[in-house]
Design a protein around this motif. Structure first.
Motif, PDB file in Angstrom:
ATOM      1  N   TYR A 288      35.525  35.270  40.187  1.00 16.40           N
ATOM      2  CA  TYR A 288      35.986  35.390  41.559  1.00 16.40           C
ATOM      3  C   TYR A 288      35.805  34.085  42.316  1.00 16.40           C
ATOM      4  O   TYR A 288      34.946  33.270  41.972  1.00 16.40           O
ATOM      5  CB  TYR A 288      35.194  36.482  42.299  1.00 16.40           C
ATOM      6  CG  TYR A 288      35.665  37.874  41.996  1.00 16.40           C
ATOM      7  CD1 TYR A 288      36.755  38.413  42.662  1.00 16.40           C
ATOM      8  CD2 TYR A 288      35.014  38.662  41.044  1.00 16.40           C
ATOM      9  CE1 TYR A 288      37.191  39.694  42.388  1.00 16.40           C
ATOM     10  CE2 TYR A 288      35.444  39.946  40.775  1.00 16.40           C
ATOM     11  CZ  TYR A 288      36.537  40.453  41.456  1.00 16.40           C
ATOM     12  OH  TYR A 288      36.973  41.731  41.179  1.00 16.40           O
ATOM     13  N   THR A 289      36.585  33.913  43.357  1.00 17.53           N
ATOM     14  CA  THR A 289      36.346  32.808  44.277  1.00 17.53           C
ATOM     15  C   THR A 289      35.296  33.272  45.286  1.00 17.53           C
ATOM     16  O   THR A 289      35.074  34.471  45.470  1.00 17.53           O
ATOM     17  CB  THR A 289      37.624  32.413  45.049  1.00 17.53           C
ATOM     18  OG1 THR A 289      38.023  33.503  45.884  1.00 17.53           O
ATOM     19  CG2 THR A 289      38.744  32.015  44.100  1.00 17.53           C
ATOM     20  N   ARG A 290      34.675  32.332  45.939  1.00 19.82           N
ATOM     21  CA  ARG A 290      33.650  32.639  46.929  1.00 19.82           C
ATOM     22  C   ARG A 290      34.205  33.549  48.024  1.00 19.82           C
ATOM     23  O   ARG A 290      33.576  34.560  48.386  1.00 19.82           O
ATOM     24  CB  ARG A 290      33.116  31.326  47.518  1.00 19.82           C
ATOM     25  CG  ARG A 290      32.097  31.490  48.612  1.00 19.82           C
ATOM     26  CD  ARG A 290      31.614  30.132  49.133  1.00 19.82           C
ATOM     27  NE  ARG A 290      32.680  29.291  49.606  1.00 19.82           N
ATOM     28  CZ  ARG A 290      33.194  29.338  50.843  1.00 19.82           C
ATOM     29  NH1 ARG A 290      32.692  30.178  51.727  1.00 19.82           N
ATOM     30  NH2 ARG A 290      34.175  28.522  51.202  1.00 19.82           N
ATOM     31  N   CYS A 291      35.375  33.218  48.542  1.00 26.78           N
ATOM     32  CA  CYS A 291      35.924  34.000  49.657  1.00 26.78           C
ATOM     33  C   CYS A 291      36.386  35.387  49.222  1.00 26.78           C
ATOM     34  O   CYS A 291      36.209  36.358  49.966  1.00 26.78           O
ATOM     35  CB  CYS A 291      37.055  33.238  50.329  1.00 26.78           C
ATOM     36  SG  CYS A 291      36.450  31.868  51.366  1.00 26.78           S
ATOM     37  N   LYS A 292      36.946  35.511  48.035  1.00 28.20           N
ATOM     38  CA  LYS A 292      37.342  36.836  47.551  1.00 28.20           C
ATOM     39  C   LYS A 292      36.108  37.721  47.415  1.00 28.20           C
ATOM     40  O   LYS A 292      36.105  38.889  47.812  1.00 28.20           O
ATOM     41  CB  LYS A 292      38.075  36.717  46.208  1.00 28.20           C
ATOM     42  CG  LYS A 292      38.469  38.032  45.584  1.00 28.20           C
ATOM     43  CD  LYS A 292      39.494  38.774  46.428  1.00 28.20           C
ATOM     44  CE  LYS A 292      39.924  40.054  45.732  1.00 28.20           C
ATOM     45  NZ  LYS A 292      40.778  40.872  46.578  1.00 28.20           N
ATOM     46  N   LEU A 293      35.053  37.157  46.886  1.00 27.25           N
ATOM     47  CA  LEU A 293      33.805  37.902  46.732  1.00 27.25           C
ATOM     48  C   LEU A 293      33.209  38.244  48.098  1.00 27.25           C
ATOM     49  O   LEU A 293      32.701  39.354  48.288  1.00 27.25           O
ATOM     50  CB  LEU A 293      32.815  37.090  45.906  1.00 27.25           C
ATOM     51  CG  LEU A 293      31.845  37.861  45.046  1.00 27.25           C
ATOM     52  CD1 LEU A 293      32.564  38.856  44.153  1.00 27.25           C
ATOM     53  CD2 LEU A 293      31.034  36.909  44.210  1.00 27.25           C
ATOM     54  N   ALA A 294      33.294  37.337  49.046  1.00 29.19           N
ATOM     55  CA  ALA A 294      32.786  37.597  50.394  1.00 29.19           C
ATOM     56  C   ALA A 294      33.499  38.806  50.999  1.00 29.19           C
ATOM     57  O   ALA A 294      32.865  39.665  51.623  1.00 29.19           O
ATOM     58  CB  ALA A 294      32.973  36.371  51.281  1.00 29.19           C
ATOM     59  N   LYS A 295      34.789  38.893  50.802  1.00 31.79           N
ATOM     60  CA  LYS A 295      35.564  40.026  51.330  1.00 31.79           C
ATOM     61  C   LYS A 295      35.171  41.325  50.642  1.00 31.79           C
ATOM     62  O   LYS A 295      35.003  42.356  51.292  1.00 31.79           O
ATOM     63  CB  LYS A 295      37.058  39.756  51.190  1.00 31.79           C
ATOM     64  CG  LYS A 295      37.539  38.673  52.131  1.00 31.79           C
ATOM     65  CD  LYS A 295      38.988  38.336  51.908  1.00 31.79           C
ATOM     66  CE  LYS A 295      39.378  37.161  52.806  1.00 31.79           C
ATOM     67  NZ  LYS A 295      40.743  36.722  52.589  1.00 31.79           N
ATOM     68  N   ILE A 296      35.019  41.294  49.321  1.00 31.68           N
ATOM     69  CA  ILE A 296      34.613  42.488  48.571  1.00 31.68           C
ATOM     70  C   ILE A 296      33.227  42.939  49.017  1.00 31.68           C
ATOM     71  O   ILE A 296      32.999  44.119  49.290  1.00 31.68           O
ATOM     72  CB  ILE A 296      34.656  42.214  47.051  1.00 31.68           C
ATOM     73  CG1 ILE A 296      36.098  42.045  46.579  1.00 31.68           C
ATOM     74  CG2 ILE A 296      33.957  43.337  46.279  1.00 31.68           C
ATOM     75  CD1 ILE A 296      36.224  41.513  45.162  1.00 31.68           C
ATOM     76  N   PHE A 297      32.300  42.005  49.090  1.00 35.58           N
ATOM     77  CA  PHE A 297      30.934  42.336  49.495  1.00 35.58           C
ATOM     78  C   PHE A 297      30.892  42.864  50.925  1.00 35.58           C
ATOM     79  O   PHE A 297      30.151  43.798  51.226  1.00 35.58           O
ATOM     80  CB  PHE A 297      30.023  41.115  49.362  1.00 35.58           C
ATOM     81  CG  PHE A 297      29.694  40.710  47.948  1.00 35.58           C
ATOM     82  CD1 PHE A 297      30.113  41.451  46.849  1.00 35.58           C
ATOM     83  CD2 PHE A 297      28.949  39.572  47.718  1.00 35.58           C
ATOM     84  CE1 PHE A 297      29.794  41.067  45.554  1.00 35.58           C
ATOM     85  CE2 PHE A 297      28.609  39.180  46.424  1.00 35.58           C
ATOM     86  CZ  PHE A 297      29.044  39.929  45.345  1.00 35.58           C
ATOM     87  N   SER A 298      31.680  42.264  51.803  1.00 37.60           N
ATOM     88  CA  SER A 298      31.718  42.711  53.191  1.00 37.60           C
ATOM     89  C   SER A 298      32.243  44.144  53.288  1.00 37.60           C
ATOM     90  O   SER A 298      31.650  44.994  53.965  1.00 37.60           O
ATOM     91  CB  SER A 298      32.582  41.759  54.015  1.00 37.60           C
ATOM     92  OG  SER A 298      32.616  42.160  55.357  1.00 37.60           O
ATOM     93  N   ARG A 299      33.348  44.430  52.595  1.00 36.22           N
ATOM     94  CA  ARG A 299      33.919  45.787  52.582  1.00 36.22           C
ATOM     95  C   ARG A 299      32.942  46.796  51.987  1.00 36.22           C
ATOM     96  O   ARG A 299      32.949  47.964  52.349  1.00 36.22           O
ATOM     97  CB  ARG A 299      35.236  45.818  51.807  1.00 36.22           C
ATOM     98  CG  ARG A 299      36.416  45.286  52.591  1.00 36.22           C
ATOM     99  CD  ARG A 299      37.742  45.620  51.938  1.00 36.22           C
ATOM    100  NE  ARG A 299      37.849  45.200  50.559  1.00 36.22           N
ATOM    101  CZ  ARG A 299      38.353  44.043  50.144  1.00 36.22           C
ATOM    102  NH1 ARG A 299      38.807  43.166  51.026  1.00 36.22           N
ATOM    103  NH2 ARG A 299      38.424  43.754  48.864  1.00 36.22           N
ATOM    104  N   ALA A 300      32.100  46.342  51.068  1.00 36.87           N
ATOM    105  CA  ALA A 300      31.141  47.234  50.408  1.00 36.87           C
ATOM    106  C   ALA A 300      29.873  47.443  51.253  1.00 36.87           C
ATOM    107  O   ALA A 300      28.971  48.158  50.840  1.00 36.87           O
ATOM    108  CB  ALA A 300      30.758  46.669  49.038  1.00 36.87           C
ATOM    109  N   GLY A 301      29.816  46.814  52.408  1.00 33.34           N
ATOM    110  CA  GLY A 301      28.680  47.008  53.297  1.00 33.34           C
ATOM    111  C   GLY A 301      27.433  46.230  52.924  1.00 33.34           C
ATOM    112  O   GLY A 301      26.323  46.608  53.298  1.00 33.34           O
TER     113      GLY A 301
END
Length: 148
Positions: A22-35
C-alpha cells in the motif's frame, strides 16, 4: 545468485498470496475508516508509522523468528500468541488463521491489531513502533493524505 532467485520464487509460491504494498495515503484512508485514529489514544500517525516500520506496508510480509513462530502481514502479528498457523498449539487470541493476516483485505489484521493494543501495553507490542515512532511528532505521516 541463482540459488537466491530460486529461494525467492519458492517463497512467493509458498505464501500463495499476491503481494500488495500500500501507499502511505491509501493506508491512512483505510486506517481512518477503520477507526484507528485515536484508538486507545494512538493517533493515525502512530498506526501508519508502525505499519511502515513493521512491514513496509506489505500485506504479505512474513518473518520467521528464532522461536519458530512467524510474524504476519502489515502489522507483523505473531503466530504464537495471536493467530493460528497450521496445527501448532498457538494461543490464537485473535481467533483468526494467520493466513487471513496476509491478504489485501486488512479487516482481520486491523481487528487483531486493535485487540493487541487493547489487551497489551498499547503499541509497545511492536518493536518498530517503539524504536522509530514512540514519543515523536507523527503528524507528517498523514500529511497530504486527505484524512482528518
Amino acid at each position: 545468485m541463482k540459488a537466491a532467485g530460486i529461494l525467492t520464487l519458492i517463497g512467493c509460491l509458498v505464501t500463495g498470496a499476491e503481494s500488495k504494498i500500500y501507499t502511505r495515503c491509501k493506508l491512512a484512508k483505510i486506517f481512518s475508516r477503520a477507526g484507528l485514529d485515536n484508538y486507545w489514544g494512538f493517533s493515525l500517525g502512530n498506526w501508519i508509522c508502525m505499519a511502515y516500520y513493521e512491514s513496509g506496508y506489505n500485506t504479505t510480509a512474513q518473518r520467521v523468528l528464532d522461536d519458530g513462530s512467524i510474524d504476519y502481514g502489515i502489522f507483523q502479528i505473531n503466530s504464537f500468541t495471536w493467530c493460528r498457523h497450521g496445527k501448532l498449539q498457538e494461543n490464537n487470541h485473535c481467533h483468526v488463521a494467520c493466513s487471513a493476516l496476509i491478504t489485501d483485505d486488512l479487516t482481520d489484521a486491523i481487528i487483531c491489531a486493535r485487540k493487541i493494543v487493547k489487551e497489551t501495553q498499547g503499541m509497545n507490542y511492536w518493536q518498530g513502533w517503539k524504536k522509530h515512532c514512540e514519543g515523536r511528532d507523527l503528524s507528517d505521516w498523514k500529511k497530504g493524505c486527505e484524512v482528518s
